[in-house]
Design an enzyme around this catalytic site. Structure first.
Site, short mmCIF file in Angstrom:
data_model
loop_
_atom_site.label_atom_id
_atom_site.label_comp_id
_atom_site.label_asym_id
_atom_site.label_seq_id
_atom_site.Cartn_x
_atom_site.Cartn_y
_atom_site.Cartn_z
N ARG A 47 0.82 -1.22 0.00
CA ARG A 47 0.00 0.00 0.00
C ARG A 47 0.85 1.26 0.00
O ARG A 47 0.49 2.25 -0.63
CB ARG A 47 -0.95 -0.01 1.18
CG ARG A 47 -1.99 -1.12 1.03
CD ARG A 47 -3.15 -0.87 1.91
NE ARG A 47 -4.18 -1.88 1.73
CZ ARG A 47 -5.21 -2.02 2.54
NH1 ARG A 47 -5.35 -1.21 3.55
NH2 ARG A 47 -6.10 -2.94 2.32
N ASP A 85 -15.14 9.05 10.69
CA ASP A 85 -14.08 8.10 10.34
C ASP A 85 -12.75 8.84 10.38
O ASP A 85 -12.72 10.07 10.24
CB ASP A 85 -14.31 7.50 8.95
CG ASP A 85 -13.60 6.17 8.77
OD1 ASP A 85 -14.26 5.11 8.85
OD2 ASP A 85 -12.36 6.17 8.57
C1 LIG Z 1 -13.83 -2.14 8.20
S1 LIG Z 1 -14.40 -0.48 8.30
C2 LIG Z 1 -15.98 -0.70 9.08
C3 LIG Z 1 -17.08 0.10 8.43
C4 LIG Z 1 -18.46 -0.09 9.04
N1 LIG Z 1 -18.48 0.30 10.42
C5 LIG Z 1 -18.94 -1.50 8.87
O1 LIG Z 1 -18.94 -2.29 9.80
O2 LIG Z 1 -19.32 -1.85 7.74
C6 LIG Z 1 -13.39 0.18 9.62
C7 LIG Z 1 -13.30 1.69 9.60
O3 LIG Z 1 -12.74 2.13 10.84
C8 LIG Z 1 -11.95 3.26 10.57
N2 LIG Z 1 -10.99 3.48 11.69
C9 LIG Z 1 -9.92 2.73 12.04
N3 LIG Z 1 -9.28 3.27 13.08
C10 LIG Z 1 -9.95 4.39 13.41
C11 LIG Z 1 -9.77 5.40 14.41
N4 LIG Z 1 -8.76 5.36 15.29
N5 LIG Z 1 -10.67 6.42 14.46
C12 LIG Z 1 -11.70 6.47 13.59
N6 LIG Z 1 -11.91 5.56 12.62
C13 LIG Z 1 -11.05 4.52 12.52
C14 LIG Z 1 -11.27 2.94 9.25
O4 LIG Z 1 -10.81 4.09 8.57
C15 LIG Z 1 -12.39 2.21 8.50
O5 LIG Z 1 -13.11 3.06 7.63
#
Ligand SMILES: C[S@@+](CC[C@H](N)C(=O)[O-])C[C@H]1O[C@@H](n2cnc3c(N)ncnc32)[C@H](O)[C@@H]1O
Length: 282
Positions: free
Chosen positions: A42, A153
């Protein structure tokens, strides 16, 4: 001078560890050794885009300015954003059939509903919540209630997509056909068909960038919080702290929905267990 491609560069264990440490300290995300290949692949794109010759130089550059734009790009590059409409549909079923009827009873005085999609990725989760509110509230006599969904996010890349609210036909396949017709407007983008979420469903959502590890510029109270498939990247102490903070910003009786593989077993918390991945503040 021979051409050197980012793909040919080595990401050393020492550099990976430096990166993993700052990502853990900043975003709470644990990057295990097994993620080394993924991170290398990435970041190769970032090296190319910036014309930086080595991973060491790139990491030096990012760490020299951890509040800078490239740090945001780095988090964008390493975060996993998989999501879909009506993902883990049992939560939306529970919301429609059990929780919203209770909230409507409880909030008769304010006629307000507040929700938070924490880690909303490209928007499918908060839009699904909005669809469920739109489909359910009229039957509960709460059609004209003041409803707001905060959707946050850490990744600016996914938030841009979320804010646009326009999805390829493939993305809305998990939405039942009758709901699809009511909730999306067909459009074309670059000559290709796509679907835009209807304005009335978008209006109740506020999208913001928020790193969950930082201070939250709000206190709630929320009637429910979706934090699904986010905590999976955090270690137990980080999860514990976060779950405690969710408890504090939920209204009494409020619900925390977590992802299918994110049981709070082994995490100290004050929630009442309702069923797997559904927790209620007493
Ligand atoms: C796999 S996605 C989940 C999306 C949705 N909640 C679902 O279950 O379909 C995880 C998301 O968490 C966000 N994320 C990870 N660490 C984070 C943080 N410290 N603060 C805010 N968002 C975070 C990532 O950018 C990503 O978009």
């Amino acid at each position: 001078m021979p051409l050197v491609y980012a793909e040919d560069q080595t990401l050393t264990r020492a550099d990976f560890d430096r990166l993993a440490r700052v990502i853990y300290d900043t975003a709470g995300i644990t990057l295990g050794e097994q993620k080394m290949d993924l991170v290398r692949a990435r970041l190769a794109k970032r090296l190319r885009a910036l014309n930086v010759p080595t991973y060491t130089a790139y990491i030096d550059m990012v760490l020299a300015n951890p509040n800078g734009d490239e740090f945001v790009e780095l988090l964008d590059a390493i975060s996993t954003n998989l999501t879909s409409f009506f993902r883990e549909n049992q939560h939306f079923d529970y919301l429609a059939k059990v929780h919203l009827p209770e909230v409507v009873k409880r909030n008769q005085a304010t006629k307000r509903i507040r929700a938070w999609s924490a880690g909303c990725s490209s928007g499918e989760e908060p839009y699904t919540i909005s669809i469920v509110l739109g489909e359910t509230l009229p039957d509960l006599g709460a059609r004209s209630w003041d409803t707001r969904i905060l959707a946050t996010d850490i990744s600016t890349r996914v938030l841009r997509k979320a804010q646009a609210g326009v999805y390829e036909p493939d993305r809305i396949k998990t939405v039942a056909p009758d709901i699809r017709g009511r909730c999306f407007d067909p459009r074309t983008r670059d000559g290709e068909p796509c679907f835009a979420v209807k304005p009335e469903l978008r209006q109740r959502i506020v999208f913001n960038r928020l790193n969950l590890m930082e201070n939250w510029p709000f206190h709630g109270p929320f009637d429910f919080i979706f934090c699904r498939n986010v905590m999976i990247y955090f270690d137990k102490p980080t999860q514990e702290k976060l779950v405690g903070r969710y408890y504090d910003v939920l209204a009494p009786g409020g619900i925390l929905f977590t992802g299918h593989s994110e049981s709070l077993t082994g995490v100290k918390h004050k929630f009442k267990f309702v069923q797997a991945t559904i927790y209620q503040k007493g």
